[in-house]
Scaffold this motif. Sequence first.
Motif, PDB file in Angstrom:
ATOM      1  N   GLY A 104       0.776  -1.251   0.165  1.00 15.48           N
ATOM      2  CA  GLY A 104      -0.065  -0.140  -0.003  1.00 15.48           C
ATOM      3  C   GLY A 104       0.689   1.319   0.156  1.00 15.48           C
ATOM      4  O   GLY A 104       0.440   2.362   0.369  1.00 15.48           O
ATOM      5  N   LEU A 105       2.141   1.063  -0.668  1.00 14.42           N
ATOM      6  CA  LEU A 105       2.943   2.412  -0.602  1.00 14.42           C
ATOM      7  C   LEU A 105       2.385   3.341  -1.253  1.00 14.42           C
ATOM      8  O   LEU A 105       1.799   3.155  -2.482  1.00 14.42           O
ATOM      9  CB  LEU A 105       4.230   1.942  -1.109  1.00 14.42           C
ATOM     10  N   PHE A 106       2.135   4.558  -0.802  1.00 12.25           N
ATOM     11  CA  PHE A 106       1.679   5.847  -1.339  1.00 12.25           C
ATOM     12  C   PHE A 106       0.098   5.675  -1.214  1.00 12.25           C
ATOM     13  O   PHE A 106      -0.531   6.901  -1.246  1.00 12.25           O
ATOM     14  CB  PHE A 106       1.886   5.778  -2.853  1.00 12.25           C
ATOM     15  N   ARG A 107      -0.624   4.595  -1.186  1.00 10.36           N
ATOM     16  CA  ARG A 107      -1.999   4.712  -0.906  1.00 10.36           C
ATOM     17  C   ARG A 107      -2.507   4.755   0.730  1.00 10.36           C
ATOM     18  O   ARG A 107      -3.194   5.535   1.181  1.00 10.36           O
ATOM     19  CB  ARG A 107      -2.461   3.231  -1.333  1.00 10.36           C
ATOM     20  N   LYS A 108      -1.428   3.987   1.623  1.00 14.59           N
ATOM     21  CA  LYS A 108      -1.699   3.870   3.045  1.00 14.59           C
ATOM     22  C   LYS A 108      -1.076   5.366   3.796  1.00 14.59           C
ATOM     23  O   LYS A 108       0.069   5.687   3.310  1.00 14.59           O
ATOM     24  CB  LYS A 108      -1.153   2.899   3.709  1.00 14.59           C
ATOM     25  N   PRO A 109      -1.802   6.223   4.230  1.00 15.38           N
ATOM     26  CA  PRO A 109      -1.270   7.437   4.855  1.00 15.38           C
ATOM     27  C   PRO A 109      -0.308   7.030   6.052  1.00 15.38           C
ATOM     28  O   PRO A 109      -0.291   6.179   6.785  1.00 15.38           O
ATOM     29  CB  PRO A 109      -2.530   8.178   5.337  1.00 15.38           C
ATOM     30  N   GLY A 110       0.443   8.154   6.252  1.00 11.33           N
ATOM     31  CA  GLY A 110       1.446   8.021   7.233  1.00 11.33           C
ATOM     32  C   GLY A 110       0.692   8.614   8.470  1.00 11.33           C
ATOM     33  O   GLY A 110      -0.415   8.915   8.460  1.00 11.33           O
ATOM     34  N   CYS A 111       1.543   8.644   9.468  1.00 13.29           N
ATOM     35  CA  CYS A 111       1.106   9.377  10.834  1.00 13.29           C
ATOM     36  C   CYS A 111       1.210  10.616  10.785  1.00 13.29           C
ATOM     37  O   CYS A 111       2.516  11.395  10.504  1.00 13.29           O
ATOM     38  CB  CYS A 111       2.069   8.674  11.976  1.00 13.29           C
ATOM     39  N   LEU A 112       0.248  11.510  10.984  1.00 11.65           N
ATOM     40  CA  LEU A 112       0.413  13.240  11.084  1.00 11.65           C
ATOM     41  C   LEU A 112       1.107  13.508  11.846  1.00 11.65           C
ATOM     42  O   LEU A 112       1.810  14.483  11.661  1.00 11.65           O
ATOM     43  CB  LEU A 112      -1.258  13.612  11.273  1.00 11.65           C
ATOM     44  N   ALA A 113       1.230  13.117  12.971  1.00  9.72           N
ATOM     45  CA  ALA A 113       2.338  13.752  14.072  1.00  9.72           C
ATOM     46  C   ALA A 113       3.878  13.466  13.752  1.00  9.72           C
ATOM     47  O   ALA A 113       4.404  14.476  13.675  1.00  9.72           O
ATOM     48  CB  ALA A 113       2.118  13.012  15.395  1.00  9.72           C
ATOM     49  N   ARG A 114       4.178  12.474  13.087  1.00  8.97           N
ATOM     50  CA  ARG A 114       5.377  12.205  12.639  1.00  8.97           C
ATOM     51  C   ARG A 114       5.740  12.796  11.512  1.00  8.97           C
ATOM     52  O   ARG A 114       6.922  13.457  11.104  1.00  8.97           O
ATOM     53  CB  ARG A 114       5.635  10.696  12.240  1.00  8.97           C
ATOM     54  N   ILE A 115       4.636  13.108  10.483  1.00  4.56           N
ATOM     55  CA  ILE A 115       5.030  13.770   9.496  1.00  4.56           C
ATOM     56  C   ILE A 115       5.171  15.331   9.654  1.00  4.56           C
ATOM     57  O   ILE A 115       5.766  15.828   8.958  1.00  4.56           O
ATOM     58  CB  ILE A 115       3.760  13.735   8.327  1.00  4.56           C
ATOM     59  N   LYS A 116       4.343  15.784  10.545  1.00  3.29           N
ATOM     60  CA  LYS A 116       4.621  17.200  10.977  1.00  3.29           C
ATOM     61  C   LYS A 116       6.120  17.588  11.472  1.00  3.29           C
ATOM     62  O   LYS A 116       6.756  18.369  10.948  1.00  3.29           O
ATOM     63  CB  LYS A 116       3.526  17.485  11.970  1.00  3.29           C
ATOM     64  N   THR A 117       6.349  16.356  12.357  1.00  2.00           N
ATOM     65  CA  THR A 117       7.936  16.713  13.040  1.00  2.00           C
ATOM     66  C   THR A 117       8.919  16.387  11.663  1.00  2.00           C
ATOM     67  O   THR A 117      10.074  17.269  11.625  1.00  2.00           O
ATOM     68  CB  THR A 117       8.285  15.438  13.662  1.00  2.00           C
ATOM     69  N   LEU A 118       8.704  15.674  10.870  1.00  2.00           N
ATOM     70  CA  LEU A 118       9.640  15.277   9.722  1.00  2.00           C
ATOM     71  C   LEU A 118       9.736  16.854   8.736  1.00  2.00           C
ATOM     72  O   LEU A 118      10.623  17.049   8.163  1.00  2.00           O
ATOM     73  CB  LEU A 118       9.348  14.440   8.709  1.00  2.00           C
ATOM     74  N   ARG A 119       8.322  17.131   8.440  1.00  2.00           N
ATOM     75  CA  ARG A 119       8.412  18.517   7.703  1.00  2.00           C
ATOM     76  C   ARG A 119       9.094  19.501   8.167  1.00  2.00           C
ATOM     77  O   ARG A 119       9.796  20.339   7.726  1.00  2.00           O
ATOM     78  CB  ARG A 119       6.825  19.059   7.563  1.00  2.00           C
ATOM     79  N   ALA A 120       8.943  19.753   9.686  1.00  2.00           N
ATOM     80  CA  ALA A 120       9.533  20.793  10.364  1.00  2.00           C
ATOM     81  C   ALA A 120      11.156  20.615  10.315  1.00  2.00           C
ATOM     82  O   ALA A 120      11.883  21.617   9.847  1.00  2.00           O
ATOM     83  CB  ALA A 120       9.375  21.056  11.827  1.00  2.00           C
TER      84      ALA A 120
END
Length: 235
Positions: free
Chosen positions: A76-92
Amino acid sequence: MKLTDSNVIRFHLQVLYGISVKSLEKKRERLTISGSKIFGVPLENLPRCYIPEFGLVPCFLVDACSFLLERGGTVGLFRKPGCLARIKTLRAKLNRGESCLSTALPYDVATLIKQFCRELPEPLFPSELQAALLKAQSLPNLQDRMAALQLLSCLLPARNASCLHYLFDYLAKVSQRCSENLMTSSNLAIVFAPCLLPPPNTTEMSEGRLELRVLVLHTFIENPHLFGKRPVIWG
């Protein structure tokens, strides 16, 4: 006759396939701003690295796709979403110029790639080309369809073409492992359509028009070489 001039390409598209193409608006040159911000930044202001087969590609895209290439069997790569909290940290961290992808999870990085494409100030496929792309995809003859899409890819600004060529080449590799990740080229096209070919208005959101957008991306994922080879037309 080699096609090197956009007017010649437009002429052949009109004469051979009945496709008229709007001229791309001349974008006001932006001052290149030094900095590490990744998301929501014009392509020309992003750190880019030169890859011989593709040209100048945003470093973030190269790093993220290279990371995921080793994890291409993830279901499900690209179909399954990641974790919003982790993604926010990664973006920062990425926007501060920190290297953080090596310890990230595949779903999070895949989501970041989609966000990166979706948040560009201008779509990778400029709005002026989108109607022509859909018309090309609608051509009944497969050979004509492929040739017209290839010609249209030659009208893309170089930075857009390099980025799309690299991305489609990577997505083709993901689709080749669909027996493991369950992500066919069709599935990937559905996922990326809102990021790469967002409908510009509500009239373009009919089921038929949305399906055409998916089919355009499906064609390019199945044939990423369309971006890497300029056609030769004999006259």
